[in-house]
Design a protein around this motif. Structure first.
Motif: not given
Length: 250
Positions: A111-114, A119-120, A122-125
């Motif tokens: 599970y990936r948290i930024l 903006p690059f 947004n769909e994967t973190t």
């Protein structure tokens, strides 16, 4: 003959793995691509089902086909038909009774948290801002997971399963710069389990839930006591493991 497919996908624009009559799914796209290439109706059975918006860096599925196929050619043709956010990496011959779901001996998720905004991604973190997280306490709570087997408290309600038991062998957070990743491995997972665990562990990290309370939540076997589910976009299925004996090496 039975064949296993190794594939990956970005799940943003799909309603999960499993076929649905009124929404597009990964399984439907794989069905159509293989049926087109092999000129026969192909049904694929997946190792598991990911929810809408969840991604997979590795997932396996199997299908049956009477004829010998040219594997390299089939991969090339299938990938030329599939959408750009789904890819087939390999096709493996297996024993006739091998099963993509039931023969899997381990599954790993990240599970990936930024910690911030980008903006690059947004769909994967899951982009978390303005929250101070005690990662040491989150890891202390995560270690408790390997000491329990019943995870009903982290399962989606009204799920039709025979058992809520899972054997977790790894559960830890790793921080690198602003990237915070939860690594978890088990023999099986319940629906929504990882996202519910992540949401509850973040409550530990913010101080909302104590480590003692986290253990009480597990013991309660009640989903209402756990924290909110983390958003789908941060979740990746990263590995599905099988015994080597189910595959045919030539």
């Amino acid at each position: 003959m039975r064949y296993f497919i190794e594939l990956a996908y970005k799940g943003t624009h799909y309603h999960g793995w499993q076929y649905q009559p009124n929404a597009i799914s990964i399984q439907e796209c794989i069905h159509k691509a293989f049926s087109t290439v092999l000129r026969e109706k192909i049904e694929v059975v997946g190792a598991g089902r990911t929810d809408a918006g969840v991604h997979a860096e590795q997932l396996f599925a199997h299908f049956d086909f009477e004829k010998e196929i040219n594997i390299d050619e089939t991969i090339y043709k299938v990938n030329s038909i599939l959408p750009k956010d789904i890819v087939v990496y390999s096709i493996l011959k297996s024993k006739a009774d091998a099963h993509a779901r039931f023969d899997a001996v381990g599954r790993s998720y990240e599970y990936r948290i930024l910690l911030g905004r980008n903006p690059f991604f947004n769909e994967t973190t899951w982009q978390v801002i303005n929250k101070k997280l005690n990662i040491a306490k989150m890891n202390e709570a995560a270690k408790i997971l390997v000491t329990y087997t019943n995870f009903k408290c982290f399962s989606r309600s009204n799920t039709d399963v025979r058992t809520y038991n899972c054997k977790v062998t790894r559960a830890e957070w790793i921080l690198s710069n602003k990237s915070l990743i939860f690594h978890v491995t088990a023999d099986r997972f319940l629906r929504n389990m990882v996202r519910a665990i992540v949401g509850t562990l973040l409550d530990v990290g913010t101080g909302k839930t104590s480590i003692e309370k986290f253990e009480e939540i597990i013991k309660s076997m009640d989903r209402c006591n756990a924290g909110p589910s983390a958003p789908a976009e941060g979740l990746f299925l990263t590995k599905v493991a099988y015994p080597k004996t189910i595959f045919i090496n030539e």
